[in-house]
Design an enzyme around this catalytic site. Structure first.
Site, PDB file in Angstrom:
ATOM      1  CE  LYS A   1      -3.851  -2.377   2.133  1.00  8.29           C
ATOM      2  NZ  LYS A   1      -4.516  -2.820   3.370  1.00  8.29           N
TER       3      LYS A   1
ATOM      4  CD  GLN B   1      -3.314  -4.322   6.542  1.00  9.15           C
ATOM      5  OE1 GLN B   1      -3.233  -3.334   5.829  1.00  9.15           O
ATOM      6  NE2 GLN B   1      -3.885  -5.446   6.113  1.00  9.15           N
TER       7      GLN B   1
ATOM      8  CG  ASP C   1     -10.206   0.110   4.990  1.00 14.84           C
ATOM      9  OD1 ASP C   1      -9.995  -0.030   3.769  1.00 14.84           O
ATOM     10  OD2 ASP C   1      -9.538  -0.462   5.869  1.00 14.84           O
TER      11      ASP C   1
END
Ligand code: NAP
Length: 284
Positions: free
Chosen positions: A50, A94, A117
């Site tokens: 990422k 994460q 997210d």
């Protein structure tokens, strides 16, 4: 007839190029902060990928690594620090986090306008209500792949296999917003093969290797395989029996090289959107 193979890698690369140009003339450099707790090797690889992807398009990345035994309060304090940092426009926790932590509570601490997210209740609510907000990356990426094959989805039957908050539920909402007739199937669905066979668009996100067989697929359907499973021989495979399904489907994504690259591309896209919507930095 063999299906059109939807090349997620290429489509994601093209999309990342488009993203670069969207903030080239902006004075704000978008910033993404990733919080990684613990030593899970797969999570370390994901975070590295990422950060690399951010750098490639010119997004500033921030990384906070906390030890495996970090407390809920310590992770919460890190989230709060990024919430208050005006150079950070997107925050990603994460997952999975170590078992002693309450990941749901931590996610809800992320400022909704930085929740790239799309997992805070504010953003989930906005998606359902059809209001502006940040929607989850994998469903957005999957929709992009579907639209690379067919632009107007109005009136099509879409079946989403799986009802997780991370994927199945938001995917169904995005398809509803495209005026599809949407069915969500799950582990209690009866006659699942017949349900799938009605689908003009079939999306599998169950985490069961090659569960969707060729005779579950309507000839010519668009098939999106979200699943990532590792077989005993070490190879990756999806939730769809790709080799057989490609002879029935009209278009299909491979695993790997389908949905996966789109997820990261939409993480960048959500970060850029969050930066565009952020208030101008204050200078003291
Ligand atoms: P999840 O939270 O475990 O949800 C799985 C869903 O599949 C549940 O709704 C479950 O139904 C349903 N299911 C399980 N077994 C089933 C069966 N035999 N028949 C019908 N439905 C069944 O998983 P997830 O987070 O949504 O992820 C799903 C898959 O997508 C995983 O392989 C994951 O690795 C992959 N994934 C990939 C990406 C990417 O970037 N490519 C991103 C996210 C996820 P119930 O609700 O009834 O239990």
């Amino acid at each position: 007839m063999s299906a059109h193979i939807i090349d997620g890698k290429q489509i994601a690369a093209d999309f990342r190029e488009d993203l670069k140009s969207t903030f080239q003339n902006s004075t704000t450099q978008p910033g993404l902060a990733v919080i990684l707790v613990g030593d899970d090797p797969a999570s370390h690889v994901y975070v590295r990928n990422k950060i690399k992807a951010c750098e490639a398009v010119g997004i500033h990345s921030f990384e906070a690594r906390l030890p495996e035994n970090a407390t809920q309060d310590e992770v919460a304090a890190q989230i709060q620090a990024f919430n208050n940092d005006e150079n950070v426009h997107g925050i990603l926790l994460q997952l999975p986090v170590p078992k002693h932590l309450d990941s749901d509570a931590l996610i809800q601490m992320i400022a909704p306008e930085k929740d790239v997210d799309g997992l805070t209740l504010t953003n989930i609510g906005a998606l359902v209500a059809g209001l502006p907000g940040l929607a989850p990356c994998t469903p957005k990426g999957s929709l992009h792949l579907i639209k690379s094959v067919k632009k107007d989805l109005s009136g099509l039957n879409a079946v989403v296999l799986g009802r997780s908050l991370l994927f199945g539920k938001p995917m169904a909402q995005l398809l509803l917003a495209e005026n599809c007739t949407v069915t969500t199937a799950h582990s209690r669905t009866k006659n699942i093969k017949d349900v799938c066979k009605q689908a003009d668009i079939l999306i599998a996100a169950v985490g069961r290797p090659q569960m969707v067989k060729a005779d579950w697929i309507k000839p010519g359907a668009i098939v999106i395989d979200v699943g990532i499973n590792r077989l005993d021989n070490g190879k990756l495979c999806g939730d769809v029996d790709f080799d057989a399904a490609k002879d029935v489907a009209g278009a299909i994504t491979p695993v790997p090289g389908g949905v996966g690259p789109m997820t990261i591309a939409y993480l960048l896209s959500n970060t850029i959107d969050a930066a565009k919507n952020a208030p101008s930095p204050t200078h003291t």
